[in-house]
Design an enzyme around this catalytic site. Structure first.
Site, PDB file in Angstrom:
ATOM      1  N   SER A 110       0.783  -1.315  -0.091  1.00 25.96           N
ATOM      2  CA  SER A 110       0.011  -0.060   0.036  1.00 25.96           C
ATOM      3  C   SER A 110       0.823   1.153  -0.261  1.00 25.96           C
ATOM      4  O   SER A 110       1.633   1.556  -0.956  1.00 25.96           O
ATOM      5  CB  SER A 110      -1.003  -0.018   1.087  1.00 25.96           C
ATOM      6  OG  SER A 110      -2.033   0.915   1.001  1.00 25.96           O
ATOM      7  N   GLU A 205      -1.760  -2.573  -8.151  1.00 23.40           N
ATOM      8  CA  GLU A 205      -3.177  -2.766  -7.412  1.00 23.40           C
ATOM      9  C   GLU A 205      -3.508  -1.530  -6.737  1.00 23.40           C
ATOM     10  O   GLU A 205      -3.007  -0.546  -6.675  1.00 23.40           O
ATOM     11  CB  GLU A 205      -2.792  -3.779  -6.306  1.00 23.40           C
ATOM     12  CG  GLU A 205      -1.749  -3.557  -5.315  1.00 23.40           C
ATOM     13  CD  GLU A 205      -2.429  -2.628  -4.111  1.00 23.40           C
ATOM     14  OE1 GLU A 205      -3.568  -2.914  -3.748  1.00 23.40           O
ATOM     15  OE2 GLU A 205      -1.826  -1.792  -3.599  1.00 23.40           O
ATOM     16  N   HIS A 271      -5.314  -5.237  -1.603  1.00 26.60           N
ATOM     17  CA  HIS A 271      -6.100  -5.190  -0.591  1.00 26.60           C
ATOM     18  C   HIS A 271      -7.332  -6.323  -0.546  1.00 26.60           C
ATOM     19  O   HIS A 271      -8.476  -5.655  -0.921  1.00 26.60           O
ATOM     20  CB  HIS A 271      -6.656  -3.666  -0.684  1.00 26.60           C
ATOM     21  CG  HIS A 271      -5.494  -2.633  -0.244  1.00 26.60           C
ATOM     22  ND1 HIS A 271      -4.695  -2.157  -1.369  1.00 26.60           N
ATOM     23  CD2 HIS A 271      -5.413  -2.057   0.841  1.00 26.60           C
ATOM     24  CE1 HIS A 271      -3.870  -1.185  -0.633  1.00 26.60           C
ATOM     25  NE2 HIS A 271      -4.058  -1.162   0.648  1.00 26.60           N
TER      26      HIS A 271
END
Length: 300
Positions: A110, A205, A271
């Protein structure tokens, strides 16, 4: 290939840090229990429990905590416990030579994408794009098993046994893996940490980004010429997009179908409950016809 850090053995000590958003010590319970299951000892960094505005301490505090873990000879791996935002604020101040001289496993995803790009480039070190250990309760068993690659150098092989995959463009490619969170990749553009994609397999992502926002960010990568000389593309999880998978796939086809490199979507990297950890900076082979991604070990 980038340099790899030594693999872990049971009884090793790992460091826990928060380089982005704040986290309380009380929230680490399940994470510490998981490390116990893995047979690891741990040192809790000074950023755990620290808070400055929306960050886990000031920039100076987070930088100092990271450097302390790098310098500590007992610490064999550094696990980031939470994402959010904050890595970009300290990236320019990090002593990358220190990490090159003290190579150790670095794990997170992330917001930590910014750190992956910086460490891969300026420390010439492989890092791991994998779930935060604070999300242990939400991880499925296969995601938990991916931590075992830190103990024994092993090739990661991702096939449709893990999840259904969709070939957007056929072919076979070999190249270093790079990438991660789309928003954070775009935020590197125009900085000294700008992602280098030439000849590499790009992993993408994201979470909570609408189709128009994803379109905008892909367009920025395209106009920055980051899609021009790729070896291949691995499309991971795009969750909470407010759109169905068909709409997302159509957008990905628009950007990647005509690049004349292999492109495969559907990888559970990102995620989601299933978040397959992968090393970044190592050589990989993407076979879009067979729908297989093979990745060399991230430790030695």
């Amino acid at each position: 290939m980038k340099s790899t850090a030594p693999h872990l053995v049971k009884g090793d000590t790992v460091g826990l840090v928060a380089l982005s958003s704040a986290v309380e010590v009380e929230e680490l319970g399940e994470a510490l229990a998981f490390l116990d299951e893995l047979g690891l000892r741990y040192k809790v960094g000074s950023t755990i429990g620290a808070k400055y505005k929306y960050l886990a301490g000031t920039d100076e505090e987070r930088l100092a905590d990271f450097h302390a873990m790098v310098e500590d000879p007992e610490v064999k791996a550094i696990f980031c416990v939470r994402g959010g935002y904050g890595c970009a604020r300290i990236a320019e101040k990090i002593d990358y030579t220190l990490l090159t001289e003290n190579p150790k496993i670095f794990w997170g995803f992330s917001d930590l994408t910014y750190m992956h790009i910086a460490i891969n480039e300026f420390s010439d070190l492989v890092t791991f794009h994998g779930p935060m250990i604070m999300t242990t309760r939400k991880m499925d068993e296969i995601s938990k098993k991916m931590f075992l690659q830190l103990f024994t150098p092993m090739e990661v092989q991702y096939t449709e046994i893990i999840s259904p995959l969709t070939t957007i463009a056929s072919g076979v490619a070999r190249g270093q893996l790079t990438g991660g969170n789309l928003r954070r990749l775009v935020s590197t553009l125009g900085t000294k940490f700008e992602i280098r994609t030439e000849g590499k397999i790009l992993v993408l992502e994201d979470i909570a980004e609408t189709i128009p926002r994803i379109d905008s960010m892909l367009q920025q990568l395209k106009q920055a010429r980051k899609l021009d000389h790729l070896a291949g593309v691995v499309i991971g999880s795009f969750t909470q997009t407010e759109a169905d998978e068909a709409e997302l796939l159509t957008l990905m086809e628009e950007y990647f179908a005509d690049l004349e490199v292999p492109v495969v979507a559907g990888f559970k990297i990102g995620h989601e409950t299933t978040n397959i950890a992968i090393p970044l900076g190592v050589e990989a082979i993407l076979d879009a016809k067979e729908k297989v991604l093979r990745i060399l070990p991230g430790v030695h």
